[in-house]
Design a protein around this motif. Structure first.
Motif, short mmCIF file in Angstrom:
data_model
loop_
_atom_site.label_atom_id
_atom_site.label_comp_id
_atom_site.label_asym_id
_atom_site.label_seq_id
_atom_site.Cartn_x
_atom_site.Cartn_y
_atom_site.Cartn_z
N SER A 16 8.29 -4.19 31.34
CA SER A 16 8.36 -3.97 29.89
C SER A 16 9.33 -4.97 29.28
O SER A 16 10.16 -5.57 29.98
N THR A 17 9.21 -5.13 27.96
CA THR A 17 10.10 -6.05 27.27
C THR A 17 11.55 -5.61 27.42
O THR A 17 12.46 -6.44 27.61
N GLN A 18 11.80 -4.31 27.35
CA GLN A 18 13.16 -3.79 27.47
C GLN A 18 13.74 -4.11 28.86
O GLN A 18 14.89 -4.54 28.99
N ARG B 221 14.52 -7.89 29.17
CA ARG B 221 15.77 -8.27 28.50
C ARG B 221 16.99 -7.79 29.30
O ARG B 221 18.00 -8.49 29.41
N TYR C 67 11.31 -15.26 27.49
CA TYR C 67 9.86 -15.40 27.35
C TYR C 67 9.50 -16.87 27.40
O TYR C 67 10.05 -17.68 26.65
N TRP D 57 7.30 -13.23 30.55
CA TRP D 57 8.74 -13.16 30.68
C TRP D 57 9.08 -13.60 32.10
O TRP D 57 8.38 -13.25 33.06
N GLU E 132 10.11 -16.88 21.57
CA GLU E 132 10.39 -15.58 22.15
C GLU E 132 9.79 -14.44 21.36
O GLU E 132 9.57 -13.36 21.89
N ALA E 133 9.50 -14.65 20.08
CA ALA E 133 8.88 -13.60 19.26
C ALA E 133 7.52 -13.20 19.82
O ALA E 133 7.10 -12.05 19.67
N GLU F 205 7.27 -10.18 22.21
CA GLU F 205 7.34 -8.81 21.69
C GLU F 205 5.94 -8.23 21.46
O GLU F 205 5.80 -7.03 21.23
#
Length: 268
Positions: free
Chosen positions: A125-127, A130, A136, A143, A180-181, A184
């Protein structure tokens, strides 16, 4: 009739000596060969015994040679089985980490660039990405852990000017800004030219990794299926351009790649 028959037989080359013929006329008319040295004359019985000894010796040689080669082949087969059993007991990567890539059965026991490397992950996941310090990568569309983020190849990819991303399949709603947007989102669309550019730069990056033996490399360039996909896409690109024109969108899903890190000296 007997003398005529005798004249016919005496010209047959394989009936030179009387002892090798059952014909009484030939036996009587043909003299026996004289021995080269004085001694006992070899009787038909002795000759048959000598012939039998020769036959037996030939049979022994044939059997002994056959047994030797059978033992050699059995020994070679046993060695191959032992080597296969030894290879099957090892794990890919050599560190206990399992690669997330689906490697074909034929390649399960082969040494490859991931052997001896540690696998870093970005999660799912994105979370999680990070939290693992991942970035990304618009070239990979994934990622990726920091050691495998290559800014130089990202810049080379973006130099083509075709790396724009869109929200719609018609490629009319451009996403601003990129970078990087895009990580998301769940997915976005890119052009046919961007897909070709992606495959071309990925191959350059893959070559640089192999040629320079870099210490860190992402799981995308290490994936045989991605290489197969790109090669086939490049082969089909000219035909698709003729049939579909310039607007042939690619639906790009955001993913989470891994990173292989080797701890050995790359100069070895």
């Amino acid at each position: 009739m007997a003398p005529n028959r005798h004249l016919e037989i005496q010209y047959q080359p394989f009936l030179k000596y009387a002892e090798f013929s059952d014909d009484p006329i030939l036996v009587e008319a043909s003299p026996r060969p004289q021995p080269e040295q004085p001694g006992l004359t070899k009787t038909p019985c002795c000759q048959r015994r000598i012939l039998s000894m020769h036959i037996v010796s030939y049979i022994v040689v044939v059997i002994t040679t056959s047994l030797f080669w059978v033992l050699v082949m059995l020994s070679h087969t046993s060695s191959n089985d032992a080597a296969a059993a030894c290879a099957s007991s090892s794990t890919i990567g050599g560190t206990g980490n399992t690669s997330p890539l689906a490697i074909p059965d034929k390649a399960q026991h082969r040494v490859n660039i991931t052997t001896g490397a540690t696998y870093l992950t970005c999660g799912n996941s994105t979370q999680e990405a990070r939290s693992h310090g991942c970035q990304y990568d618009v070239l990979l569309n994934n990622w990726v852990p920091a050691p495998c983020y290559d800014a130089d190849f990202v810049a080379e990819y973006e130099e083509d000017g075709s790396s724009a991303a869109y929200r719609d399949e018609a490629l009319t709603q451009r996403i601003e800004p990129g970078g990087e947007a895009l990580g998301e989102l769940e997915f976005y669309y890119t052009s046919r030219r961007d897909h070709v550019n992606h495959c071309a730069v990925m191959w350059r990056k893959q070559f640089a990794q192999l040629f320079e033996r870099r210490a860190a490399f992402d799981s995308v360039i290490a994936d045989p299926f991605h290489t197969e996909h790109c090669s086939q896409y490049l082969l089909d690109a000219p035909e698709r351009a003729v049939k579909g024109g310039e607007v042939v969108p690619t639906k790009t899903f955001v993913g989470f790649a891994g990173c292989w890190v080797r701890h050995e000296d790359k100069t070895k």
